[in-house]
Design an enzyme around this catalytic site. Structure first.
Site, mmCIF file in Angstrom:
data_model
loop_
_atom_site.group_PDB
_atom_site.id
_atom_site.type_symbol
_atom_site.label_atom_id
_atom_site.label_comp_id
_atom_site.label_asym_id
_atom_site.label_seq_id
_atom_site.Cartn_x
_atom_site.Cartn_y
_atom_site.Cartn_z
ATOM 1 N N PHE A 118 0.803 -1.221 0.000
ATOM 2 C CA PHE A 118 0.000 0.000 0.000
ATOM 3 C C PHE A 118 0.843 1.282 0.000
ATOM 4 O O PHE A 118 0.304 2.383 0.059
ATOM 5 C CB PHE A 118 -0.981 0.012 1.184
ATOM 6 C CG PHE A 118 -0.338 -0.134 2.548
ATOM 7 C CD1 PHE A 118 0.259 0.950 3.186
ATOM 8 C CD2 PHE A 118 -0.346 -1.362 3.205
ATOM 9 C CE1 PHE A 118 0.837 0.824 4.436
ATOM 10 C CE2 PHE A 118 0.237 -1.496 4.470
ATOM 11 C CZ PHE A 118 0.828 -0.406 5.084
ATOM 12 N N ARG A 133 -2.983 6.658 20.459
ATOM 13 C CA ARG A 133 -3.382 5.533 19.604
ATOM 14 C C ARG A 133 -4.718 4.945 20.066
ATOM 15 O O ARG A 133 -5.525 4.494 19.253
ATOM 16 C CB ARG A 133 -2.279 4.470 19.537
ATOM 17 C CG ARG A 133 -1.069 4.973 18.744
ATOM 18 C CD ARG A 133 0.013 3.927 18.582
ATOM 19 N NE ARG A 133 -0.351 2.845 17.721
ATOM 20 C CZ ARG A 133 -0.220 2.853 16.389
ATOM 21 N NH1 ARG A 133 0.275 3.912 15.768
ATOM 22 N NH2 ARG A 133 -0.569 1.804 15.678
ATOM 23 N N ARG A 187 -11.229 7.113 14.585
ATOM 24 C CA ARG A 187 -11.309 6.431 13.288
ATOM 25 C C ARG A 187 -12.689 5.808 13.081
ATOM 26 O O ARG A 187 -13.184 5.785 11.960
ATOM 27 C CB ARG A 187 -10.180 5.424 13.157
ATOM 28 C CG ARG A 187 -8.850 6.120 12.828
ATOM 29 C CD ARG A 187 -7.685 5.215 13.034
ATOM 30 N NE ARG A 187 -6.446 5.711 12.427
ATOM 31 C CZ ARG A 187 -5.267 5.157 12.641
ATOM 32 N NH1 ARG A 187 -5.156 4.097 13.430
ATOM 33 N NH2 ARG A 187 -4.195 5.646 12.059
ATOM 34 N N ASN A 193 -7.932 7.165 6.791
ATOM 35 C CA ASN A 193 -8.371 6.887 8.162
ATOM 36 C C ASN A 193 -8.157 8.054 9.136
ATOM 37 O O ASN A 193 -7.997 7.864 10.330
ATOM 38 C CB ASN A 193 -7.738 5.582 8.666
ATOM 39 C CG ASN A 193 -6.228 5.638 8.709
ATOM 40 O OD1 ASN A 193 -5.630 6.648 8.351
ATOM 41 N ND2 ASN A 193 -5.617 4.560 9.143
ATOM 42 N N HIS A 226 -3.095 10.047 12.145
ATOM 43 C CA HIS A 226 -1.872 9.259 12.333
ATOM 44 C C HIS A 226 -1.375 9.448 13.759
ATOM 45 O O HIS A 226 -1.530 10.534 14.333
ATOM 46 C CB HIS A 226 -0.766 9.736 11.376
ATOM 47 C CG HIS A 226 0.598 9.280 11.789
ATOM 48 N ND1 HIS A 226 1.105 8.056 11.430
ATOM 49 C CD2 HIS A 226 1.533 9.857 12.579
ATOM 50 C CE1 HIS A 226 2.305 7.913 11.992
ATOM 51 N NE2 HIS A 226 2.583 8.997 12.690
HETATM 52 P P1 ATP Z 1 -0.491 5.473 11.235
HETATM 53 O O1 ATP Z 1 0.947 5.042 11.136
HETATM 54 O O2 ATP Z 1 -0.944 6.328 10.044
HETATM 55 O O3 ATP Z 1 -0.825 6.084 12.557
HETATM 56 P P2 ATP Z 1 -1.225 2.810 11.903
HETATM 57 O O4 ATP Z 1 0.000 2.807 12.741
HETATM 58 O O5 ATP Z 1 -2.526 2.483 12.543
HETATM 59 O O6 ATP Z 1 -1.410 4.179 11.168
HETATM 60 P P3 ATP Z 1 0.302 1.472 9.847
HETATM 61 O O7 ATP Z 1 0.370 -0.003 9.761
HETATM 62 O O8 ATP Z 1 1.471 2.213 10.397
HETATM 63 O O9 ATP Z 1 -1.041 1.852 10.659
HETATM 64 O O10 ATP Z 1 -0.040 2.013 8.394
HETATM 65 C C1 ATP Z 1 0.201 3.369 8.055
HETATM 66 C C2 ATP Z 1 -0.960 3.877 7.235
HETATM 67 O O11 ATP Z 1 -0.987 3.190 5.996
HETATM 68 C C3 ATP Z 1 -2.350 3.618 7.825
HETATM 69 O O12 ATP Z 1 -2.748 4.569 8.766
HETATM 70 C C4 ATP Z 1 -3.205 3.681 6.589
HETATM 71 O O13 ATP Z 1 -3.455 5.038 6.179
HETATM 72 C C5 ATP Z 1 -2.321 3.000 5.566
HETATM 73 N N1 ATP Z 1 -2.583 1.557 5.503
HETATM 74 C C6 ATP Z 1 -2.249 0.628 6.427
HETATM 75 N N2 ATP Z 1 -2.630 -0.607 6.058
HETATM 76 C C7 ATP Z 1 -3.221 -0.455 4.851
HETATM 77 C C8 ATP Z 1 -3.823 -1.343 3.920
HETATM 78 N N3 ATP Z 1 -3.892 -2.663 4.157
HETATM 79 N N4 ATP Z 1 -4.345 -0.821 2.793
HETATM 80 C C9 ATP Z 1 -4.259 0.504 2.520
HETATM 81 N N5 ATP Z 1 -3.695 1.402 3.352
HETATM 82 C C10 ATP Z 1 -3.187 0.944 4.502
HETATM 83 MG MG MG Z 2 1.892 3.403 12.010
#
Ligand code: ATP
Ligand code: MG
Length: 138
Positions: free
Chosen positions: A58, A86, A103, A113, A116
């Site tokens: 992604f 979080r 969210r 979403n 961040h």
């Molecule tokens: P963030 O880092 O933005 O706070 P997070 O820690 O909950 O979010 P991460 O796994 O770090 O999630 O992913 C970073 C960002 O990438 C997510 O917030 C989302 O916008 C995007 N993302 C994550 N997983 C997916 C996916 N499977 N498909 C599309 N976009 C995704």
């Molecule tokens: Mg993250």
């Protein structure tokens, strides 16, 4: 322990004029806003910020999205701020987010979403430094 974390109100939420409501929720939850700025990331800046996700499927879509419009970056301070923020955000996928989380209320999809948050002290230090100079945080 008093801690700082980096929060972003992502382009989907800014575009939908949800920033004010999200900032109110931040203040109501007891965080102190130590710094705040509106930014429009370039694609390269979004790629640098999310460099840990470089190999993820992604990554391209995420960095296009994050550079698609204005975002608001904030440094939040509170006891246990990283976990506390979080928890207020809720799960990455709004379909899995608990009731009452940002969210659940504001996200449109797992990518769009709304917010961040840093996920550990080391990432918080990197992410705060990505957007703010030390002098902004005194
Ligand atoms: P963030 O880092 O933005 O706070 P997070 O820690 O909950 O979010 P991460 O796994 O770090 O999630 O992913 C970073 C960002 O990438 C997510 O917030 C989302 O916008 C995007 N993302 C994550 N997983 C997916 C996916 N499977 N498909 C599309 N976009 C995704
Ligand atoms: Mg993250």
């Amino acid at each position: 322990m008093v801690e700082r974390t980096l929060a972003i109100i992502k382009p989907d939420a800014v575009e939908r004029r949800l920033a004010g409501r999200i900032i109110q929720r931040i203040e109501d939850s007891g965080f102190r806003i130590r710094a705040m700025r509106r930014v429009r990331l370039t694609r390269a800046e979004a790629e640098g910020f999310y460099a840990v996700h470089r190999e993820r499927p992604f990554f391209a879509s995420l960095t296009v999205f994050m550079s698609s419009g204005a975002a608001i970056v904030l440094v939040l301070e509170a006891a246990d701020a990283i976990k506390k923020w979080r928890t207020l955000m809720g799960a990455t996928d709004p379909a899995k987010a608990d009731a009452g989380t940002l969210r659940k209320e504001f996200a449109q999809s797992i990518e769009r979403n709304a917010t961040h948050g840093s996920d550990a002290p080391e990432t918080a230090a990197f992410e705060i430094g990505y957007f703010f100079a030390g002098i902004d945080l005194i």
